[in-house]
Design a protein around this motif. Structure first.
Motif, PDB file in Angstrom:
ATOM      1  N   ALA A   5       3.763  -1.574  -4.975  1.00 49.50           N
ATOM      2  CA  ALA A   5       3.430  -0.803  -3.774  1.00 49.50           C
ATOM      3  C   ALA A   5       2.564   0.407  -4.115  1.00 49.50           C
ATOM      4  N   ARG A  23       0.573  -0.875   0.091  1.00 49.70           N
ATOM      5  CA  ARG A  23       1.025  -1.691   1.230  1.00 49.70           C
ATOM      6  C   ARG A  23       2.328  -2.396   0.859  1.00 49.70           C
ATOM      7  N   ASN A  24       2.959  -3.023   1.832  1.00 50.59           N
ATOM      8  CA  ASN A  24       4.236  -3.695   1.613  1.00 50.59           C
ATOM      9  C   ASN A  24       4.082  -4.818   0.579  1.00 50.59           C
ATOM     10  N   PRO A  25       4.766  -4.732  -0.557  1.00 55.90           N
ATOM     11  CA  PRO A  25       4.578  -5.743  -1.608  1.00 55.90           C
ATOM     12  C   PRO A  25       5.513  -6.941  -1.479  1.00 55.90           C
ATOM     13  N   TYR A  26       6.511  -6.882  -0.580  1.00 57.68           N
ATOM     14  CA  TYR A  26       7.562  -7.902  -0.586  1.00 57.68           C
ATOM     15  C   TYR A  26       7.088  -9.318  -0.248  1.00 57.68           C
ATOM     16  N   PRO A  44       8.783  -4.102  -7.202  1.00 59.01           N
ATOM     17  CA  PRO A  44       8.082  -3.920  -5.917  1.00 59.01           C
ATOM     18  C   PRO A  44       7.547  -2.500  -5.714  1.00 59.01           C
TER      19      PRO A  44
END
Length: 407
Positions: free
Chosen positions: A233, A238-241, A229
């Motif tokens: 990122a 940006r938020n990869p989750y 992750p």
């Protein structure tokens, strides 16, 4: 007889291995004098020992000769992501093995003359590297096998006709199929190996196996939920989750049960389509990822090798561990697409420390015993990463062009 064969071939490999493991433990406890049962383990390990050098040579040659086809900006990005994540996974395994060192019970575990420090490691590497390639295959000199496979792979890539490269790929697939046939007998081999271990050491061996399995799975979870992750990122800003969990759910879950990155390719392509990726891109990057994106394999090779070194009382310094990470990364990129394929590359890494082929093949056998869980988690990590990094590469390209990206 036909009905028995049909039932055998249709039964899950995981179930068959589990049955073999339980039978081996029970027989080892109640009839330890039945030494003939242990012969099946010796035959199984002997077959793996015979085919492993040929498998390494053909897979690495094929992987390198095919590398670089249809390279563009996005392909360069995804290849960097695949290779970088595999290297970082190997480094995570090194760190985990230093923090939580584990040992195994190995028979006749002697190393001969283990290298002392980084200087001797380099000397051994360079000396073994230029050995006769044919002799190296027959004597399981994996350093030389790997070196000449790289040289021949590069030569094939530069000078060979596409038909020749395809022929090498076909031969690699033939050898992989031979390994699949050998692995079909894994339940009997594991029964023999567990019988021998339990009859000699009792049920305490399962404590060692549990610790080893815990370290392997722990390293894989760190890579899946932290390292990969972070890489995504960095590229996506940006938020990869949301992407990470989508890939784990829709790709990793099925890969956990198929235990084959190659078998999970159609699942991954369907997920790429749902993510809105371009077919011309993912139709190449996903099969490529199934070949060179091998985080789980790198972890398995590194952890099992360092566990062997710890068992033998060897001290591994940081520079040598870094070399092991690089070797594991390169070896993992050529890992076979069959269940348990990464285990057959452990002797190659063990050779870095002067560990004999007889000892390292015992470690491979231990890997098959814990492989019911280890190989499933490894494949889930590898396969979900194929989609995640393919999507990351394409979304990164779109973001640079100022396009809106949603996942």
């Amino acid at each position: 007889m036909k009905k028995l064969v049909k039932v055998w071939t249709s039964t899950s490999a995981v179930l068959k291995i589990f049955i073999g493991l339980v039978l081996g433990a029970v027989l080892g406890l109640f009839v330890p004098q039945a030494s003939a049962i242990g012969i099946m383990g010796s035959i199984f390990v002997g077959a793996l020992k015979a085919i492993a050098p040929v498998l390494v040579a053909t897979l690495v040659m094929s992987a390198i000769s095919k590398a670089g086809r249809n390279i563009g900006k996005r392909f360069r990005t995804v290849i960097v992501l695949y290779l970088l994540s595999t290297l970082l996974a190997a480094l995570v395994a090194v760190i985990g093995s230093y923090i939580f060192p584990v040992t195994m019970q190995l028979k006749d575990a002697t190393t001969g003359n283990p290298p002392q420090g980084i200087g001797e490691v380099f000397n051994n590497l360079l000396t073994n590297m230029v050995s006769n390639p044919l002799q190296s295959v027959s004597t399981a000199n994996y350093t030389s096998v790997l070196f000449w496979s790289i040289i021949l792979g590069l030569g094939l890539k530069k000078f060979a006709k596409p038909a020749t490269i395809d022929m090498v790929a076909d031969f690699a697939e033939v050898v992989s199929q031979a390994v699949r046939w050998v692995i079909q007998f894994a339940p009997f081999g594991i029964m023999g190996l567990v019988f021998e271990s339990v009859s000699e050491s009792g049920l305490s061996i399962f404590t060692d196996y549990g610790k080893l399995l815990g370290l392997l799975v722990g390293c894989m979870l760190v890579v899946a939920l932290v390292v990969d992750p972070i890489l995504a990122a960095v590229y996506l800003k940006r938020n990869p989750y949301p992407l990470v969990f989508k890939c784990l759910k829709e790709s990793g879950l099925t890969a956990f049960f198929t235990r084959s990155s190659a078998a999970n390719i159609p699942i991954n392509m369907g997920l790429c389509e749902r993510l809105g990726l371009e077919k011309d891109f993912y139709s190449v990057s996903i099969p490529l990822g199934a070949t060179i994106n091998m985080d789980g394999a790198a972890i398995t090779i590194t952890v099992m090798t360092l566990a062997t070194a710890h068992t033998l009382g060897m001290t591994v310094d940081i520079p040598t561990a870094i070399i092991l990470s690089l070797l594991a990364t390169l070896g993992a990129c050529g890992a076979s697409g069959v269940a348990g394929g990464s285990l057959l590359l452990i002797p190659m890494a063990c050779s870095l420390f002067g560990i004999s082929n007889e000892v390292s093949m015992q470690v491979v056998a231990v890997g098959f015993i814990i492989g019911v869980i280890q190989d499933s988690v490894e494949t889930a990590l590898n396969s979900s990463g194929d989609v995640m990094f393919a999507a990351t590469a394409e979304f990164h390209d779109r973001i640079k062009r100022g396009e809106e990206v949603k996942f």
